[in-house]
Design an enzyme around this catalytic site. Structure first.
Site, PDB file in Angstrom:
ATOM      1  N   HIS A 155       0.829  -1.203   0.000  1.00  0.00           N
ATOM      2  CA  HIS A 155       0.000   0.000   0.000  1.00  0.00           C
ATOM      3  C   HIS A 155       0.870   1.262   0.000  1.00  0.00           C
ATOM      4  O   HIS A 155       0.726   2.142  -0.856  1.00  0.00           O
ATOM      5  CB  HIS A 155      -0.918  -0.023   1.229  1.00  0.00           C
ATOM      6  CG  HIS A 155      -1.830   1.163   1.346  1.00  0.00           C
ATOM      7  ND1 HIS A 155      -3.152   1.128   0.980  1.00  0.00           N
ATOM      8  CD2 HIS A 155      -1.608   2.421   1.799  1.00  0.00           C
ATOM      9  CE1 HIS A 155      -3.705   2.309   1.192  1.00  0.00           C
ATOM     10  NE2 HIS A 155      -2.791   3.124   1.698  1.00  0.00           N
ATOM     11  N   GLU A 156       1.796   1.330   0.963  1.00  0.00           N
ATOM     12  CA  GLU A 156       2.620   2.539   1.075  1.00  0.00           C
ATOM     13  C   GLU A 156       3.550   2.682  -0.132  1.00  0.00           C
ATOM     14  O   GLU A 156       3.832   3.795  -0.571  1.00  0.00           O
ATOM     15  CB  GLU A 156       3.413   2.541   2.384  1.00  0.00           C
ATOM     16  CG  GLU A 156       2.561   2.504   3.670  1.00  0.00           C
ATOM     17  CD  GLU A 156       1.484   3.572   3.744  1.00  0.00           C
ATOM     18  OE1 GLU A 156       1.646   4.640   3.103  1.00  0.00           O
ATOM     19  OE2 GLU A 156       0.459   3.339   4.425  1.00  0.00           O
ATOM     20  N   HIS A 169       1.738   4.476  -2.805  1.00  0.00           N
ATOM     21  CA  HIS A 169       1.845   5.927  -2.596  1.00  0.00           C
ATOM     22  C   HIS A 169       3.234   6.418  -3.015  1.00  0.00           C
ATOM     23  O   HIS A 169       3.374   7.456  -3.653  1.00  0.00           O
ATOM     24  CB  HIS A 169       1.656   6.263  -1.104  1.00  0.00           C
ATOM     25  CG  HIS A 169       0.238   6.222  -0.618  1.00  0.00           C
ATOM     26  ND1 HIS A 169      -0.766   6.982  -1.183  1.00  0.00           N
ATOM     27  CD2 HIS A 169      -0.337   5.548   0.418  1.00  0.00           C
ATOM     28  CE1 HIS A 169      -1.906   6.754  -0.523  1.00  0.00           C
ATOM     29  NE2 HIS A 169      -1.677   5.887   0.449  1.00  0.00           N
ATOM     30  N   GLU A 221      -4.757   7.850  -3.006  1.00  0.00           N
ATOM     31  CA  GLU A 221      -5.267   6.602  -2.462  1.00  0.00           C
ATOM     32  C   GLU A 221      -5.572   5.605  -3.586  1.00  0.00           C
ATOM     33  O   GLU A 221      -5.508   4.391  -3.378  1.00  0.00           O
ATOM     34  CB  GLU A 221      -6.513   6.914  -1.623  1.00  0.00           C
ATOM     35  CG  GLU A 221      -6.810   5.935  -0.514  1.00  0.00           C
ATOM     36  CD  GLU A 221      -5.704   5.765   0.528  1.00  0.00           C
ATOM     37  OE1 GLU A 221      -4.798   6.620   0.633  1.00  0.00           O
ATOM     38  OE2 GLU A 221      -5.731   4.745   1.235  1.00  0.00           O
TER      39      GLU A 221
HETATM   40 ZN    ZN Z   1      -3.099   5.244   1.869  1.00  0.00          ZN
END
Ligand code: ZN
Length: 497
Positions: free
Chosen positions: A261-262, A265, A291
């Site tokens: 997830h990170e 980003h 997101e």
């Molecule tokens: Zn996030």
């Protein structure tokens, strides 16, 4: 004197440099700072933020912006001018007293919230919600809005978005999702996940997470991975992007999907054009678009069959003990288990958005005056029952669970679901441009997708607002149908619906 545009950019770059220093101090605070450093650090952050604010809102900046508005600019320069003027207007419209009032109120409110949550004592926190809502209403009035006060708050996180449009899209999402959750609950299919609670050595979890994120194209010469209690991604520039995660021996999926997830980003930040560093043209569009990148990698890629076709044997190799006798199918079912639960941050891919819809509807009602603060627990619980079929046993697991309201962060929640919707719509466009995308992923080749995202979403920076970007990349306006199709395809198969 020079051109107004150039003088504006001198201030902009100074403010961006201070912003980078603030990010680094903030990152350090969450990762390595000794506990007793908090007070000094708080003061340092405050001082730098104050210098940055004064510099950015100065009369000199105002004069440079208005001069720039009558100059002939390139399209990239126009993007910078548009966004800088917008931020300048926003910060000038909110008085210093109001900013101070919000900062002071929320610093107390956060502590009150922590205690209220611990003691399961909503009445202790409710007067503070009222005050924070009151302050944010003042912000909305100062900034101005088209239809309803909530527009002005949403605009802070998702520039250009309108409450009414988002509500319309969310409306089309709600019933099909509620229905899907109910069908899954009654499917009778229960997957085993016991093996995920065995001991997975932390050093191996880290090694595996780094391998996966490297394969996604995250550049560790321009970034790093550390540990923090609440995982996040921050950046000092496109060449210095910091990810964090947290490890628990019996929760290997928490760190793995957290890192993916990170890193999603992080790829967005590393993908910005270095020529435009420190300017809006070299920055991300909105929280929702950000997101969309993290959730596409985490859920649509990281929890897909194709991804595990390649990574499963490697995962078993790394964790041969706990994974002994576990099949790829069992593993795939376990990481995609759907189960209504009380806590948003622990929710699965399907139920997660219902947690967000509930918060969005409540926030909108609070600001429209349709919901009273004292009624929040009962409204919350009623919606939980309607959407997820469960009622929190106490407010700690209900209305008191999130930190967002305690610092006045109203308007933030919808960006999570917007991210999921954008992600599904972008992914569909990527599949059309890259017909062998799934085969690539099944061979562990993740760079074709990274490169596609870089070209279409990362490189343009803030050239387009979120709505325009979606239209431009996918050919249609934002719609929940892409996400619903993806959900139904995936979970109908998993739960044999
Ligand atoms: Zn996030």
């Amino acid at each position: 004197m020079g051109k107004g545009y150039d003088r504006m950019m001198v201030v902009q770059r100074e403010v961006a440099d201070i912003g980078g220093a603030l990010s680094l101090l903030g990152w350090d605070q969450e990762t390595y700072m000794p506990r007793r450093g908090a007070e000094t650090r708080g003061r340092q952050l405050g001082t730098l933020a104050g210098i940055s604010h004064t510099r950015f809102t100065s009369a000199e900046m105002g004069a440079a912006i208005s001069e720039a508005q009558s100059e002939t600019l390139t399209p990239d320069e126009q993007v910078n001018l548009r966004e800088i003027a917008r931020s300048y207007d926003r910060s000038r419209k909110i008085s210093t007293e109001l900013v101070k009032d919000i900062t002071e109120t929320s610093s107390v409110a956060i502590e009150v919230w922590r205690e209220a949550r611990q003691n399961n004592d909503f009445p202790a926190f409710s007067p503070w919600i009222s005050r924070l809502v009151g302050l944010q209403k003042q912000v909305a009035e100062a900034i101005g809005y088209t239809d309803e006060p909530y527009d002005a708050l949403l605009d802070e996180y998702e520039p250009g978005a309108s409450t009414r449009d988002i509500a319309g899209v969310f409306e089309t999402l709600r019933d099909p999702l509620v229905d899907l959750v109910a069908r899954i609950r009654h499917s009778g299919v229960v997957s085993r996940a016991d093996f995920l609670e065995c001991e997975f050595p932390i050093a191996d979890q880290e090694r595996f997470g780094v391998t996966v994120s490297r394969q996604m194209g995250f550049d560790y010469d321009a970034g790093r991975l550390d540990v923090s209690p609440h995982p996040f991604c921050t950046h000092m520039g496109a060449q210095d992007v910091r990810l964090t995660t947290r490890y628990a021996p019996n929760l290997p999926t928490q760190s793995l999907f957290g890192i993916i997830h990170e890193a999603g980003h992080g790829l967005y930040e590393q993908g910005q054009d270095p020529v435009f560093e420190g300017t809006p043209r070299g920055s991300s569009v909105s929280l929702g678009i950000h997101e969309s990148q993290s959730r596409m990698w985490e859920n649509m890629v990281g929890r897909s069959r194709a991804f595990w076709r390649f990574f499963f044997p490697r995962f078993v190799d790394t964790f041969s003990g706990p994974m002994q006798g576990v099949s790829e199918d069992e593993f795939y079912a376990a990481i995609n288990r759907v189960e209504p639960s009380f806590i948003r941050v622990e929710a699965d891919e399907v139920t997660y958005n219902l947690h967000i819809l509930l918060r969005f509807e409540i926030e909108r009602g609070l600001f429209a005056g349709d919901i009273a603060v004292d009624d929040l627990p009962s409204v919350w619980n009623a919606k939980m029952e309607t959407y997820l079929g469960i009622v929190p046993p106490d407010d700690r697991q209900g209305v008191l669970q999130d930190i967002h309201w305690s610092h006045g962060g109203f308007g933030y929640f919808p960006t999570y679901t917007l991210g999921n919707l954008y992600a599904a719509q972008f992914y569909r466009a990527a599949e059309q441009d890259l017909p062998n995308l799934e085969d690539h992923i099944a061979r562990g080749e993740l760079l074709p997708l990274r490169d596609w995202l870089r070209e279409h979403i990362h490189r343009p920076g803030m050239t387009y607002r979120a709505g325009e970007l979606v239209q431009k990349v996918t050919g249609t306006p934002l719609s929940a149908s892409y996400f619903l199709n993806y959900m139904q395809r995936k979970f109908n198969a998993l739960y044999r619906l």
